[in-house]
Write a protein that holds these residues in place. Structure first.
Motif, mmCIF file in Angstrom:
data_model
loop_
_atom_site.group_PDB
_atom_site.id
_atom_site.type_symbol
_atom_site.label_atom_id
_atom_site.label_comp_id
_atom_site.label_asym_id
_atom_site.label_seq_id
_atom_site.Cartn_x
_atom_site.Cartn_y
_atom_site.Cartn_z
ATOM 1 N N ALA A 110 -4.734 25.542 27.036
ATOM 2 C CA ALA A 110 -5.389 25.207 25.776
ATOM 3 C C ALA A 110 -4.355 24.921 24.687
ATOM 4 O O ALA A 110 -4.515 23.983 23.892
ATOM 5 C CB ALA A 110 -6.307 26.354 25.352
ATOM 6 N N LEU A 111 -3.294 25.711 24.666
ATOM 7 C CA LEU A 111 -2.231 25.482 23.684
ATOM 8 C C LEU A 111 -1.564 24.137 23.920
ATOM 9 O O LEU A 111 -1.357 23.351 22.981
ATOM 10 C CB LEU A 111 -1.205 26.610 23.753
ATOM 11 N N ALA A 112 -1.225 23.847 25.184
ATOM 12 C CA ALA A 112 -0.585 22.576 25.505
ATOM 13 C C ALA A 112 -1.492 21.394 25.173
ATOM 14 O O ALA A 112 -1.046 20.370 24.638
ATOM 15 C CB ALA A 112 -0.203 22.549 26.983
ATOM 16 N N GLU A 113 -2.785 21.552 25.464
ATOM 17 C CA GLU A 113 -3.732 20.469 25.198
ATOM 18 C C GLU A 113 -3.859 20.189 23.710
ATOM 19 O O GLU A 113 -3.960 19.026 23.296
ATOM 20 C CB GLU A 113 -5.093 20.826 25.796
ATOM 21 N N ARG A 114 -3.847 21.239 22.895
ATOM 22 C CA ARG A 114 -3.944 21.033 21.443
ATOM 23 C C ARG A 114 -2.794 20.185 20.910
ATOM 24 O O ARG A 114 -2.945 19.505 19.896
ATOM 25 C CB ARG A 114 -3.952 22.379 20.716
ATOM 26 N N HIS A 115 -1.670 20.254 21.595
ATOM 27 C CA HIS A 115 -0.491 19.521 21.116
ATOM 28 C C HIS A 115 -0.213 18.256 21.928
ATOM 29 O O HIS A 115 0.834 17.621 21.752
ATOM 30 C CB HIS A 115 0.717 20.448 21.120
ATOM 31 N N GLY A 116 -1.146 17.901 22.797
ATOM 32 C CA GLY A 116 -1.040 16.653 23.530
ATOM 33 C C GLY A 116 0.055 16.649 24.582
ATOM 34 O O GLY A 116 0.583 15.578 24.925
ATOM 35 N N TRP A 117 0.401 17.803 25.120
ATOM 36 C CA TRP A 117 1.444 17.883 26.133
ATOM 37 C C TRP A 117 0.844 17.716 27.522
ATOM 38 O O TRP A 117 -0.179 18.313 27.848
ATOM 39 C CB TRP A 117 2.162 19.234 26.077
ATOM 40 N N HIS A 118 1.521 16.933 28.340
ATOM 41 C CA HIS A 118 1.132 16.815 29.743
ATOM 42 C C HIS A 118 1.829 17.918 30.525
ATOM 43 O O HIS A 118 3.057 18.000 30.535
ATOM 44 C CB HIS A 118 1.529 15.453 30.314
ATOM 45 N N VAL A 119 1.046 18.765 31.169
ATOM 46 C CA VAL A 119 1.593 19.875 31.945
ATOM 47 C C VAL A 119 1.041 19.806 33.352
ATOM 48 O O VAL A 119 -0.185 19.838 33.553
ATOM 49 C CB VAL A 119 1.238 21.243 31.309
ATOM 50 N N HIS A 120 1.914 19.698 34.345
ATOM 51 C CA HIS A 120 1.469 19.647 35.740
ATOM 52 C C HIS A 120 0.884 20.997 36.140
ATOM 53 O O HIS A 120 1.438 22.053 35.792
ATOM 54 C CB HIS A 120 2.656 19.315 36.646
ATOM 55 N N PRO A 121 -0.243 21.003 36.853
ATOM 56 C CA PRO A 121 -0.880 22.283 37.229
ATOM 57 C C PRO A 121 0.045 23.226 37.997
ATOM 58 O O PRO A 121 -0.091 24.448 37.898
ATOM 59 C CB PRO A 121 -2.064 21.838 38.098
ATOM 60 N N GLY A 122 0.975 22.675 38.769
ATOM 61 C CA GLY A 122 1.876 23.518 39.547
ATOM 62 C C GLY A 122 3.190 23.820 38.862
ATOM 63 O O GLY A 122 4.106 24.368 39.487
ATOM 64 N N SER A 123 3.292 23.494 37.595
ATOM 65 C CA SER A 123 4.556 23.679 36.877
ATOM 66 C C SER A 123 4.902 25.154 36.709
ATOM 67 O O SER A 123 4.075 25.964 36.265
ATOM 68 C CB SER A 123 4.460 23.020 35.496
ATOM 69 N N ALA A 124 6.149 25.502 37.035
ATOM 70 C CA ALA A 124 6.625 26.872 36.807
ATOM 71 C C ALA A 124 6.701 27.168 35.318
ATOM 72 O O ALA A 124 6.529 28.316 34.894
ATOM 73 C CB ALA A 124 7.996 27.067 37.459
ATOM 74 N N LEU A 125 6.935 26.147 34.497
ATOM 75 C CA LEU A 125 6.998 26.341 33.050
ATOM 76 C C LEU A 125 5.612 26.689 32.495
ATOM 77 O O LEU A 125 5.493 27.460 31.544
ATOM 78 C CB LEU A 125 7.548 25.084 32.368
#
Length: 208
Positions: A110-125
């Motif tokens: 939700a935090l990443a989405e609010r800022h328009g960041w693309h985050v891979h579902p399997g990302s360790a980050l």
């Protein structure tokens, strides 16, 4: 130059230089006799890079060797992949510390989405962000949207500055080195600036 001069100019002891050669961090010098080798400016440059990554960046010898092999390798990784490889070696790397719940991952998403960041579902980050946010809440720290978004805004600005800087480097070897050193030492730079700013803000607000 002989190894004694290389040691004097770099500030690295002769035994440590030999250790770096054995461990594959530093390329061997040109043999001039069975027991003597000649070193040049490339060795001095590499020792400075090793020092930046290990002494200031806090990376282990093994992690430093891995990154140097990426820089020296014939296959050049994509910029994003190189940043990811480097981040995994900072402070032990994201992904350590146990499993995270779906609820924690959803909060991070939700935090990443609010800022328009693309985050891979399997990302360790992604998992690391969820783990840190959950740890903050578990310690009694109230994660208000204003506080989280403020941190995310600062992170986004930093990321843009990083990419702008890298795009200004035209030499491929320079790009690789800039990403590795900038990512490792940039983590330390941010932490140092944050602490200085906190101390200054405390003085501004409360005096003393």
């Amino acid at each position: 130059m002989r190894i004694s001069e290389l040691s004097e100019r770099s500030g690295v002891s002769v035994p440590t230089i030999k250790y770096y050669v054995r461990e594959g961090l530093l390329h061997r010098g040109e043999l001039t006799s069975p027991n003597q080798a000649r070193y040049d400016e490339s060795h001095l440059d590499r020792l400075r890079l090793i020092g930046a990554l290990t002494e200031v960046g806090g990376l282990s010898v093994a992690a430093t060797r891995d990154l140097l092999q990426v820089i020296d390798g014939d296959q050049r990784p994509e910029l994003g992949d190189l940043m990811g490889l480097t981040l995994k070696r900072v402070d032990g790397g994201p992904g350590d510390g146990g499993d995270v719940s779906e609820e924690d991952l959803a909060a991070a998403d939700a935090l990443a989405e609010r800022h328009g960041w693309h985050v891979h579902p399997g990302s360790a980050l992604r998992e690391e962000l969820a783990r840190v946010m959950a740890a903050l809440e578990g310690s009694g720290f109230e994660l208000t949207p204003e506080w989280l978004d403020g941190y995310a805004d600062a992170a986004g600005q930093t990321a843009r500055l990083d990419h702008d800087y890298v795009e200004g480097v035209t030499n491929l070897d320079g790009v690789l080195r800039t990403v590795v050193v900038g990512t490792v030492l940039g983590e330390r730079l941010l932490a140092s600036l944050r602490r200085l700013a906190q101390a200054s803000e405390a003085r501004r607000r409360h005096g003393g």
